[in-house]
Motif scaffolding. Structure first.
Motif, PDB file in Angstrom:
ATOM      1  N   CYS A  24      26.194   7.508  19.074  1.00  0.00           N
ATOM      2  CA  CYS A  24      26.203   6.048  19.240  1.00  0.00           C
ATOM      3  C   CYS A  24      25.604   5.366  18.010  1.00  0.00           C
ATOM      4  O   CYS A  24      24.573   5.797  17.504  1.00  0.00           O
ATOM      5  CB  CYS A  24      25.408   5.646  20.481  1.00  0.00           C
ATOM      6  N   LYS A  25      26.263   4.300  17.574  1.00  0.00           N
ATOM      7  CA  LYS A  25      25.799   3.571  16.395  1.00  0.00           C
ATOM      8  C   LYS A  25      25.087   2.267  16.743  1.00  0.00           C
ATOM      9  O   LYS A  25      24.356   1.727  15.914  1.00  0.00           O
ATOM     10  CB  LYS A  25      26.987   3.256  15.475  1.00  0.00           C
ATOM     11  N   THR A  26      25.313   1.735  17.939  1.00  0.00           N
ATOM     12  CA  THR A  26      24.708   0.473  18.335  1.00  0.00           C
ATOM     13  C   THR A  26      24.009   0.630  19.677  1.00  0.00           C
ATOM     14  O   THR A  26      24.279   1.566  20.439  1.00  0.00           O
ATOM     15  CB  THR A  26      25.757  -0.644  18.449  1.00  0.00           C
ATOM     16  N   MET A  27      23.128  -0.333  19.992  1.00  0.00           N
ATOM     17  CA  MET A  27      22.436  -0.326  21.275  1.00  0.00           C
ATOM     18  C   MET A  27      23.425  -0.479  22.429  1.00  0.00           C
ATOM     19  O   MET A  27      23.262   0.120  23.486  1.00  0.00           O
ATOM     20  CB  MET A  27      21.396  -1.448  21.316  1.00  0.00           C
ATOM     21  N   LYS A  28      24.456  -1.273  22.204  1.00  0.00           N
ATOM     22  CA  LYS A  28      25.476  -1.460  23.228  1.00  0.00           C
ATOM     23  C   LYS A  28      26.174  -0.137  23.548  1.00  0.00           C
ATOM     24  O   LYS A  28      26.432   0.186  24.719  1.00  0.00           O
ATOM     25  CB  LYS A  28      26.486  -2.506  22.767  1.00  0.00           C
ATOM     26  N   GLU A  29      26.481   0.652  22.511  1.00  0.00           N
ATOM     27  CA  GLU A  29      27.110   1.957  22.720  1.00  0.00           C
ATOM     28  C   GLU A  29      26.178   2.907  23.457  1.00  0.00           C
ATOM     29  O   GLU A  29      26.611   3.694  24.308  1.00  0.00           O
ATOM     30  CB  GLU A  29      27.526   2.549  21.375  1.00  0.00           C
ATOM     31  N   VAL A  30      24.880   2.853  23.132  1.00  0.00           N
ATOM     32  CA  VAL A  30      23.908   3.698  23.833  1.00  0.00           C
ATOM     33  C   VAL A  30      23.881   3.349  25.314  1.00  0.00           C
ATOM     34  O   VAL A  30      23.942   4.225  26.184  1.00  0.00           O
ATOM     35  CB  VAL A  30      22.500   3.545  23.220  1.00  0.00           C
ATOM     36  N   LEU A  31      23.806   2.066  25.610  1.00  0.00           N
ATOM     37  CA  LEU A  31      23.761   1.622  27.005  1.00  0.00           C
ATOM     38  C   LEU A  31      25.005   2.050  27.762  1.00  0.00           C
ATOM     39  O   LEU A  31      24.932   2.546  28.893  1.00  0.00           O
ATOM     40  CB  LEU A  31      23.593   0.108  27.063  1.00  0.00           C
ATOM     41  N   LYS A  32      26.178   1.898  27.138  1.00  0.00           N
ATOM     42  CA  LYS A  32      27.424   2.294  27.792  1.00  0.00           C
ATOM     43  C   LYS A  32      27.452   3.801  28.038  1.00  0.00           C
ATOM     44  O   LYS A  32      27.921   4.262  29.087  1.00  0.00           O
ATOM     45  CB  LYS A  32      28.615   1.862  26.949  1.00  0.00           C
ATOM     46  N   SER A  33      26.922   4.585  27.088  1.00  0.00           N
ATOM     47  CA  SER A  33      26.871   6.040  27.253  1.00  0.00           C
ATOM     48  C   SER A  33      25.963   6.426  28.412  1.00  0.00           C
ATOM     49  O   SER A  33      26.287   7.313  29.206  1.00  0.00           O
ATOM     50  CB  SER A  33      26.376   6.699  25.957  1.00  0.00           C
ATOM     51  N   ILE A  34      24.820   5.757  28.510  1.00  0.00           N
ATOM     52  CA  ILE A  34      23.901   6.045  29.609  1.00  0.00           C
ATOM     53  C   ILE A  34      24.564   5.748  30.951  1.00  0.00           C
ATOM     54  O   ILE A  34      24.394   6.478  31.922  1.00  0.00           O
ATOM     55  CB  ILE A  34      22.609   5.213  29.462  1.00  0.00           C
TER      56      ILE A  34
END
Length: 317
Positions: free
Chosen positions: A251-261
């Motif tokens: 993940c490159k962004t916080m949004k991508e991290v949240l979606k992955s979680i």
């Protein structure tokens, strides 16, 4: 006694008048060099002017803070109240809280851990051997077991908030986001550091908000309880092996991290390591918090057995 109920004992150190707000020792101290930052404040090394013993002092300014003074003082009070009920060899020890009248600061005086935080240690010495990982993980679990049995959730477990003392023992620190709850309850607020946060903190409502530009726009969530600290422990172990937070490899962004979680059947990548350690981390990442093992159960995991393999190979990100 809380920080709002001062003893009204004035002391003068290096020309600064302080009002002792809480703590039985009434330590007189001098602030030294900056050693780190914590929730809402900056941490300095200090000495007792009578004994020359080291302490750590978290200095929290009541001026120029994003939070108003009343709300900030309540948050400080919460952290102090939690520190005062925790007496464990793997948790940083609390001594007292002072009000610096002249500088409009509240100062929380705690035990000093001379070897710094685990994040810096890992950065210098990664990848850690299984023997060191065994020792550190076991001590973290001992602290979590004690805390959870006291009804305390840490809520921000990561290498930056774990200190190492002179004798190389682990000390959990930074309880600014911690909370005391009943064992059967959850706390319905988002707190912590995103890469280490458990999926149950958020709800599936994220999908309806997937165009949000910032995670603060995600308003609906389920909540925190003791298993959330166990998920964070798994993330912390990945950080201990690789030197990087979980999810940063994908993940490159916080949004991508949240979606992955929030994606079902999705987990942080587990780096190359021994089979026992991989199994330990996998158990921390059981997505249903009701099925996730407790700290007490994980203390009996085979990886923490003295006879587990003594070397670990890690993919350094």
């Amino acid at each position: 006694m809380g920080i709002s109920c001062c003893k009204q004992v004035k002391v003068n150190t290096e020309g600064i008048t302080r009002l002792i707000a809480d703590g039985d020792k009434s330590i007189l101290w001098i602030k030294g060099e900056k050693i780190g930052s914590g929730s809402f404040g900056t941490v300095y090394r200090a000495i007792d002017i009578e004994t020359a013993n080291y302490f750590a002092v978290k200095c929290i300014s009541l001026k120029n803070n994003k939070l108003n003074s009343s709300k900030l003082i309540k948050l400080i009070q919460k952290e102090v109240d939690i520190l005062k009920v925790l007496e464990h060899s793997n948790i940083i020890k609390y001594y007292q809280t002072d009000l610096d009248i002249e500088n409009h600061e509240i100062n929380i005086i705690t035990e000093y851990a001379s070897k710094g935080n685990l994040q810096s240690f890992v950065s210098e010495f990664k990848p850690l051997s299984n023997k060191i990982l065994q020792k550190f993980i076991k001590e973290i679990l001992n602290a979590l077991s004690y805390m959870h049995n006291k009804g305390v959730i840490h809520r921000d477990l990561k290498c930056a908030n774990i200190l190492i003392s002179e004798d190389s023992s682990i000390k959990l620190s930074d309880f600014g986001l911690s909370k005391i709850i009943e064992s059967t309850l959850i706390t319905s607020e988002i707190a912590g550091s995103l890469n280490w946060m458990a999926p149950e903190i958020f709800s599936r409502e994220f999908e309806a908000n997937e165009n949000a530009e910032d995670i603060t726009e995600i308003k609906k969530y389920k909540g925190y309880s003791f298993p959330s600290d166990i998920w964070s422990l798994g993330c912390t172990v990945i950080e201990m092996i690789t030197g990087s937070p979980p999810w940063t490899d994908t993940c490159k962004t916080m949004k991508e991290v949240l979606k992955s979680i929030m994606t079902q059947n999705n987990f942080p990548n587990i780096p190359t390591c021994s089979l026992d350690l991989k199994d330990f981390i996998s158990k921390c990442f059981i997505r249903n918090p009701q099925n996730r093992p407790s700290a007490d159960e994980l203390l009996n995991h085979p990886f923490l057995n003295e006879n587990s393999s003594s070397a670990v190979t890690a993919t350094v990100l």
